[in-house]
Structure formats: structure tokens, C-alpha cells
Enzyme design. Structure first.
Site, PDB file in Angstrom:
ATOM      1  N   PRO A 241       0.786  -1.241   0.000  1.00 14.09           N
ATOM      2  CA  PRO A 241       0.000   0.000   0.000  1.00 14.09           C
ATOM      3  C   PRO A 241       0.816   1.288   0.000  1.00 14.09           C
ATOM      4  O   PRO A 241       0.783   2.073   0.945  1.00 14.09           O
ATOM      5  CB  PRO A 241      -0.828  -0.133   1.278  1.00 14.09           C
ATOM      6  CG  PRO A 241       0.036  -0.929   2.194  1.00 14.09           C
ATOM      7  CD  PRO A 241       0.766  -1.915   1.315  1.00 14.09           C
ATOM      8  N   CYS A 242       1.548   1.542  -1.098  1.00  9.22           N
ATOM      9  CA  CYS A 242       2.309   2.780  -1.203  1.00  9.22           C
ATOM     10  C   CYS A 242       1.389   3.999  -1.258  1.00  9.22           C
ATOM     11  O   CYS A 242       1.825   5.116  -0.988  1.00  9.22           O
ATOM     12  CB  CYS A 242       3.234   2.744  -2.419  1.00  9.22           C
ATOM     13  SG  CYS A 242       2.408   2.418  -3.979  1.00  9.22           S
TER      14      CYS A 242
END
Length: 275
Positions: A241-242
Site C-alpha cells: 500500500p504505497c
């Protein structure tokens, strides 16, 4: 899943309009009219897709919301140092393992790897997914850049044997986004990049962090730029989850697959984390 994709496109158009006109405080009527929908149809479609009203959604992407949750993320990251990446930590809900390979290791072994890939629809737009017997190795969202995303995928896994299978790809995407099945991830990167991606998995749904938070978590407080670069090189969107990493100011800028998509992902997760 075609309805998901069409709804995403409408929502993306609405967010682009709001981004361009937020100083004028556009009403829901104005936003709906701009994307060619009636107010009530827009609200209904939006709520069916996201689970909240457009006004609730807009509140979740404000700087105030982001600044509040940056503080929360810092404490979560600090506590996870003691917990590590064990099963008891609050890892991203969708997988159980991350396997990393360095570029040198990949050059030596990559020619023996079979990667199956294909295009399909998700609630957040069309995507290209690639997977091996070790796990998912690519997930990139597509707008009007299908060839660019595919070339990026081929360049990353240049030594692999690629096998196109759209049916299998769509089954994978459905299991990820609809059925929430757990998967291993197979990534290629430097040791720092892999460690940054592992750190991102410690960020639960609805929580955002700063680049500095991630650098501190890795005990590299002066490596903020290197951390930001590693986050930008993430090749498994959504699952790693950048999108949950933002600027210290709370601004949600910079996302490989589009700033509107980043805002949608953050808002969607924050408003549904308790559901």
C-alpha cells in the site's frame, strides 16, 4: 466486474473536477452535472461503490484528515518495531508473505521463472496482474497507458517466460478485490526497496504515514529521499500500500497510478475500515 470499472471512471471524473474547482466549493449538483449524471443518481452510484456519500468521501481526503492520521500511523509503526512482521502484527489484510529477490539473484535465476499475466477489471479501474508459483509479482493500474504499463512489466521481469492467460488473471483479481483472499507477494528490488515495501505492509487500512515515518521505522532517518524513491518503485499497487504514504504537510501528491486513484484508495479504506 464491468460495473466496478464504469463506476470507478465516473468517480475519478468527479474527483478531477473537484480538484480543479475546490476553491469555488462546488456543490454536489455541480459535480454531478459535470460528469453527466443527475444529483441523485450520482449520490446513489457513489454510495453503492464506496459505501459512503460524496460529502463523507470528500471530508476523508482533506489535509486535516491526513494530518490527524499521520500521528496515529507513527505510533503504529513504532509499536510494530517490537512486534516485527509476525502473524500477530497488523499486516495488510490481503496476504501472508512477501518474498524478495535482488536484481543480481534475478539475473542468475530469472530465466527459469514462468510468469502468467493478463488484464482485468477492479473496483479501482483496469489493471494488469502478473503472478508466479511464488506469488503475485505485478499489479499495475491502467488508464490510457496500457502499452506503457505492459512495457514496464516486461522490463521489470525481463528474463522470465511470460504466459498470457486473461481468464486466470481475472480470477486472481476477483479473489483479491471481491473475495479478499490471502496471497504471497514476489518482488524484485534492492535490499532497501524490499525493506521499505515490508514496512508498508505494517500500515493497516485507513492509516496514512509520511516518508519520514517510514525512514524512521527502518532506522534510517536521513534516508527520506531513498525511501521515497523505493516507494515510487513499488510494482505491486494496492497490495503493497504505497498509496498510504503522503507528504509531511498532509498533501496527497505523487502516485505512480494517478493522484485521483490515490485519493480514492485512501478515502475508500479510511471510510470502510470499521465496517
Amino acid at each position: 466486474m464491468h460495473t466496478f470499472n464504469s463506476n470507478y471512471i465516473q468517480i475519478e471524473k468527479a474527483i478531477k473536477y473537484i480538484d480543479e474547482n475546490f476553491k469555488k466549493h462546488p456543490s454536489i449538483d455541480e459535480v454531478a452535472k459535470n460528469i453527466g449524471m443527475s444529483k441523485y443518481h450520482f449520490i446513489r452510484v457513489f454510495k453503492e461503490y464506496v459505501g459512503v456519500t460524496p460529502m463523507q468521501f470528500l471530508h476523508s481526503v482533506t489535509l486535516n484528515y491526513a494530518k490527524e492520521h499521520i500521528k496515529e500511523s507513527k505510533s503504529i509503526l513504532e509499536s510494530s518495531l517490537d512486534i516485527g512482521l509476525s502473524s500477530s502484527s497488523r499486516l495488510h489484510e490481503l496476504f501472508v508473505n512477501l518474498i524478495g529477490v535482488t536484481p543480481k539473484e534475478w539475473r542468475e535465476k530469472g530465466r527459469d521463472v514462468l510468469i502468467t499475466y493478463g488484464f482485468g477489471e477492479t473496483p479501482f479501474g483496469e489493471a494488469l496482474i502478473g503472478f508466479t508459483d511464488k506469488g503475485i509479482c505485478y499489479l499495475g493500474f491502467i488508464d490510457n497507458n496500457k502499452n506503457e504499463i505492459f512495457n514496464r512489466f516486461k522490463e521489470l521481469w525481463e528474463n522470465a517466460n511470460l504466459c498470457f492467460d486473461e481468464k486466470a488473471a481475472n480470477e486472481y483479481l476477483e479473489n483479491i478485490f471481491i473475495k479478499n483472499k490471502k496471497y504471497s507477494l514476489f518482488v524484485k528490488g534492492t535490499n532497501l526497496q524490499i525493506n521499505v515495501w515490508r514496512a508498508l505492509l505494517n500500515l493497516p487500512n485507513g492509516i496514512v504515514a509520511t516518508y519520514q515515518d517510514i525512514a524512521n521505522f527502518l532506522d534510517k532517518p536521513k534516508a527520506t529521499r531513498a525511501v521515497a524513491s523505493a516507494i515510487g518503485r513499488n510494482h505491486i499497487g494496492y497490495l503493497i500500500p504505497c498509496h498510504r504514504v503522503i507528504a509531511k504537510s498532509g498533501a496527497m501528491s505523487g502516485y505512480r497510478w494517478g493522484i485521483e486513484r490515490k485519493k480514492i484508495l485512501i478515502a475508500y479504506e479510511s471510510l470502510n475500515k470499521e465496517k
